[in-house]
Scaffold this active site. Structure first.
Site, PDB file in Angstrom:
ATOM      1  N   GLY A 247      -3.591   6.515   9.931  1.00 55.63           N
ATOM      2  CA  GLY A 247      -4.147   5.286  10.497  1.00 55.63           C
ATOM      3  C   GLY A 247      -3.395   4.900  11.750  1.00 55.63           C
ATOM      4  O   GLY A 247      -3.961   4.799  12.832  1.00 55.63           O
ATOM      5  N   GLY A 476      -1.360   7.785   3.714  1.00 50.63           N
ATOM      6  CA  GLY A 476      -0.498   8.953   3.739  1.00 50.63           C
ATOM      7  C   GLY A 476       0.951   8.587   3.524  1.00 50.63           C
ATOM      8  O   GLY A 476       1.788   9.451   3.254  1.00 50.63           O
ATOM      9  N   ALA A 517       4.738  -3.483   6.833  1.00 56.61           N
ATOM     10  CA  ALA A 517       4.941  -4.596   5.899  1.00 56.61           C
ATOM     11  C   ALA A 517       4.219  -4.417   4.571  1.00 56.61           C
ATOM     12  O   ALA A 517       4.237  -5.315   3.729  1.00 56.61           O
ATOM     13  CB  ALA A 517       4.466  -5.899   6.552  1.00 56.61           C
ATOM     14  N   PRO A 642      12.986   6.962  -2.392  1.00 56.26           N
ATOM     15  CA  PRO A 642      13.688   7.616  -1.281  1.00 56.26           C
ATOM     16  C   PRO A 642      12.953   8.830  -0.723  1.00 56.26           C
ATOM     17  O   PRO A 642      13.055   9.115   0.470  1.00 56.26           O
ATOM     18  CB  PRO A 642      15.035   8.015  -1.886  1.00 56.26           C
ATOM     19  CG  PRO A 642      14.901   7.861  -3.351  1.00 56.26           C
ATOM     20  CD  PRO A 642      13.789   6.901  -3.611  1.00 56.26           C
ATOM     21  N   GLY A 712      10.573  -2.745   6.051  1.00 53.67           N
ATOM     22  CA  GLY A 712       9.647  -1.718   6.512  1.00 53.67           C
ATOM     23  C   GLY A 712      10.352  -0.454   6.958  1.00 53.67           C
ATOM     24  O   GLY A 712      11.460  -0.478   7.489  1.00 53.67           O
ATOM     25  N   GLY A 714       8.051   2.322   8.151  1.00 50.06           N
ATOM     26  CA  GLY A 714       7.025   3.166   8.745  1.00 50.06           C
ATOM     27  C   GLY A 714       7.133   3.349  10.248  1.00 50.06           C
ATOM     28  O   GLY A 714       6.717   4.370  10.777  1.00 50.06           O
ATOM     29  N   GLU A 715       7.635   2.359  10.943  1.00 51.99           N
ATOM     30  CA  GLU A 715       7.576   2.398  12.401  1.00 51.99           C
ATOM     31  C   GLU A 715       8.937   2.547  13.068  1.00 51.99           C
ATOM     32  O   GLU A 715       9.038   3.005  14.206  1.00 51.99           O
ATOM     33  CB  GLU A 715       6.849   1.143  12.907  1.00 51.99           C
ATOM     34  CG  GLU A 715       5.400   1.167  12.464  1.00 51.99           C
ATOM     35  CD  GLU A 715       4.654  -0.135  12.693  1.00 51.99           C
ATOM     36  OE1 GLU A 715       4.055  -0.282  13.753  1.00 51.99           O
ATOM     37  OE2 GLU A 715       4.668  -1.002  11.795  1.00 51.99           O
TER      38      GLU A 715
HETATM   39 MO1  MOS Z   1       0.637  -0.312  12.552  1.00 50.58          MO
HETATM   40  S1  MOS Z   1       0.541  -0.012  14.554  1.00 50.58           S
HETATM   41  O1  MOS Z   1       1.177  -1.843  12.324  1.00 50.58           O
HETATM   42  O2  MOS Z   1      -0.616   0.286  11.689  1.00 50.58           O
END
Ligand code: MOS
Length: 749
Positions: A247, A476, A517, A642, A712, A714-715
């Site tokens: 995504g 994913g 988040a 983990p 978070g 992911g980023e």
């Molecule tokens: Mo993300 S760019 O907050 O899916």
């Protein structure tokens, strides 16, 4: 008196949270049983293909609709002439995450690959052939493709509603006090999300009820938006999004092509499937917009920053205003008594940019981390030493405390594992046995911790198993797995006793899978739902003279492995199933909400932290760059799984290396078309490009961010890595490249 049920915070009894469980959806995916949107083939299905503009600016003056309709199998051709009206004007943004969308509202062309017609047919082949027969004629205007011809303006907001400017202290006084001022310009290109799964939808109407199979990062929000476009109540829209093939932000935003398929399905009274081709994803479904940034850093005798000025010029489309909030990357990482971050925007004839993994932070920190390296170099300081001297202990401007101890540990542990201490200060000092130039660089990683409201439901069944439900999104990242672990822990059950339902909008709203988040937001709702169940069960047990827990209300109980135990005497316990049977209940249903405590949100700065160390090798003759090592140390609160978290860090770090060395969408300045709108020429790293990766999970307990202590993951991995790789290239070659991606021709000649 309500029973004191031990929370997740202070118990690990029967805990599965913290365990590296494999993905719940893994087997389905590797055996091909996970169905994605385009795998759905309801009876009577029609296939739709968008015809897209070959020009970037102007008008469509003619389409050979007759030729397309005459093609065998073609059922309908939607154009601005016959497209049924919508209940909401697509040129008006509707909510916080709203964008203007192109759904054939007129014949104007605002970017290449914009939908200009939708051909619907009995087969995909017929639809594609019909689209090819439309033979569009255009009135062409010269496209605005860059700094020389784009239209500049001062944006009212950047990103999703953020301020375009922040300032504290006296910038010019700070610059005047500096013994040296480093100033440089940086440039980042347009990048495209390139999720493996294209944007697709299967839309079916039943009267005024709309069912959508589509990959979607924001189920409830999207239902409300689609409902508004079609003038129906939000509860009439059902989105099924069990799996997403990536995504990265692009599936959190509405787009024209998917809505066109919904329009066609309603118009024709049959289900319609649309899946964009790879090249059609370069336009209507968002991207990371170009930035041109300037950093000016004043430094005193001791290497302390006295003033920091970050300006960003961010590209947006001609008709909407998503402004990459790049300069905001400087507002919260390094301490400076004076700071100014500000944005300008420039309109180009491109599709509207949107959030893409670490929006703002990725582009902004790329420039900031290279600038920090340049400042360190100017001071004759080691880049890590310079950052240790200058990272902020309190959030600049607000004074809210950070969990900066965690950042210090990331610096220390990352440097130790990488072997940073033996790095020569000057560039071009390291060679490997084959004669390649070797360079070591680093960057600081930081990402904020937003929190979205969310809801969940937990049902404990008579047999001692449970069903937990929330409309979450697994794109994913492993949400099914991590969220189920949180739910299982709150219920005091093994995860294999917990059935987890997610990915459909009829379940309680899990908020947006974005902003890194989702685990915290949906997880807290699940945790609270589980606790609600245990509270109810404990109230019954402690008030039931037949229970070994009778009278333990004040002492409290512990939920573990399907039993409630007296807190002060764990040998006294009773199984959930026995309790339910005696209570004569088939099940107990609990509900949970999730929100951030606004007072804590005001009082504390909430971020994930990290430090990334990179090694590159550069061919001294050919200028070819290889990343050979990446070590990232990250602190992101409590780690639920983990294995999944490491995978998220790897993904982010790979993206960072990709940003530094590979990715760039190139516009043909004559036509405004993207010349590399495919995965052959839009470069992304493959396995052979990626080195040994190491992600170090620094333990961190943050008691403020949310009751789970989860942040978070992911980023953040993107944010430090871009600068680390660029700085390593400098260290290898002595060449400072300020335009991404770094290319061979920047390094030779
Ligand atoms: Mo993300 S760019 O907050 O899916």
């Amino acid at each position: 008196m309500s029973p004191d049920v031990t929370s997740m915070q202070n118990t690990r009894y029967g805990s599965n949270a913290g365990q590296p469980l494999t993905r719940r959806d893994g087997l389905l995916k590797v055996t091909g049983r996970a169905t994605y949107a385009a795998d759905n083939n309801p009876d009577g299905l029609l296939h739709a293909v968008t015809a897209v503009s070959a020009i970037a600016r102007g008008r469509v003056t003619a389409l050979d609709v007759a030729a397309a309709k005459a093609h065998p199998g073609v059922v309908e051709v939607l154009t601005p002439e016959n497209r049924p009206p919508l209940a909401h004007d697509p040129d008006v943004k509707m909510e916080r995450f709203g964008f203007r969308i192109e759904v054939l509202q007129d014949n104007s062309v605002r970017y290449a690959n914009q939908p200009i017609a939708l051909v619907v047919a009995e087969t995909l082949e017929a639809a594609a052939e019909g689209a090819a027969l439309l033979n569009p004629q255009y009135e062409i205007e010269e496209p605005r493709t860059g700094l020389d011809n784009g239209v500049r303006f001062d944006p009212a907001a950047v990103g999703i509603g953020a301020s375009p400017r922040s300032a504290h202290g006296d910038l010019e006084a700070g610059m005047a006090r500096a013994v040296r001022v480093i100033e440089a310009d940086y440039e980042t290109p347009a990048q495209y999300h390139n999720a493996m799964e294209p944007h697709a939808v299967v839309a079916q109407w039943d009267g005024d009820k709309l069912t959508l199979d589509m990959p979607n990062q924001a189920l409830a929000m999207s239902c409300a938006s689609y409902a508004a476009y079609f003038g129906i109540p939000p509860e009439n829209v059902v989105i099924r999004s069990p799996f997403l093939g990536g995504g990265f932000g692009s599936k959190a935003i509405l787009n024209g092509p998917q809505i066109l398929a919904m329009i066609a399905a309603r118009m024709l009274g049959r289900p319609v499937k649309l899946a964009l081709s790879r090249s059609q994803m370069y336009g209507p479904v968002g991207h990371r917009g170009n930035t041109w940034q300037t950093l000016r850093i004043g430094v005193d005798e001791e290497g302390q920053i006295t003033a920091l000025h970050h300006r960003a010029l961010s590209a947006t489309s001609s008709f909407d205003d998503f402004i990459e909030p790049a300069a905001n990357a400087s507002t919260h990482l390094y301490a400076s008594p004076a700071l100014l971050s500000e944005h300008q925007a420039i309109r180009l004839d491109v599709g509207t940019p949107g959030p893409m993994r670490a929006p703002g932070e990725a582009s902004g920190s790329a420039a900031l981390e290279v600038a920090m390296d340049e400042a360190a170099e100017a001071c004759g300081m080691d880049p890590l030493e310079f950052r240790l001297k200058n990272y902020a202990e309190k959030e600049p401007g607000t004074g809210r405390p950070y969990s900066s101890k965690a950042l210090r540990e990331c610096y220390a542990e990352g440097a130790r594992r990488f072997g940073w201490a033996s790095r020569p200060l000057a560039p071009r000092r390291l060679r490997d046995e084959d004669g390649f130039l070797v360079g070591w660089g680093m960057g600081t990683a930081l990402f904020p911790c937003p929190h979205f409201p969310a809801q969940a439901r937990a049902t404990l069944r008579a047999d001692g198993t449970a069903l937990v439900e929330t409309a979450g999104v697994d794109m994913g990242q492993g949400a099914w797995t991590a969220l189920a672990q949180i739910a299982a822990e709150s219920l005091g059950l093994d995860p294999d006793k917990v059935e987890f339902h997610s990915g459909v909008s009829t379940l309680p709203d899990a908020g947006v899978a974005g902003g890194s988040a989702h685990t915290a937001s949906a997880g807290l709702a699940l945790h609270n739902a589980g606790r609600d169940v245990i509270d109810q069960l404990a109230a019954f047990a402690t008030n039931d003279p037949a229970s070994p827990l009778f009278g333990a209300g004040n002492i409290g109980v512990v939920a573990r492995a399907g039993r409630l135990h007296r807190r002060d005497d764990e040998s006294r316990s009773e199984a959930y199933a026995e309790l339910l049977a005696r209570a004569g209940q088939r099940e107990i249903v609990g509900t949970g909400q999730s929100a951030r405590d606004p007072q804590l949100g005001q009082a504390y700065a909430m971020y994930s932290h990290g430090a990334v160390f990179a090694e590159v090798k550069v061919d001294p003759d050919l200028g070819q760059v290889r990343v050979t090592r990446l070590v990232g140390a990250f602190a992101a609160g409590r780690i639920i799984n983990p294995r999944l978290v490491e995978s998220q860090y790897f993904g982010g770090m790979i993206w960072g290396a990709s940003f530094a060395l590979h990715e760039e969408a190139i516009i043909d300045r004559r036509t405004g078309r993207i010349m590399n709108a495919d995965l052959a020429e839009y470069h992304v790293p493959v396995n052979a490009d990626m080195p040994s990766l190491e992600a170090i999970l620094i333990p961190e307990e943050d008691p403020y961010v949310n009751p789970l202590g989860v942040k978070g993951v992911g980023e953040i991995g993107v944010t430090g890595t871009v600068g680390a790789v660029a700085n390593a290239v400098w260290h290898a070659t002595g060449v400072r490249v300020r335009k991404f991606p770094i290319r061979i021709e920047n390094l030779i000649g």
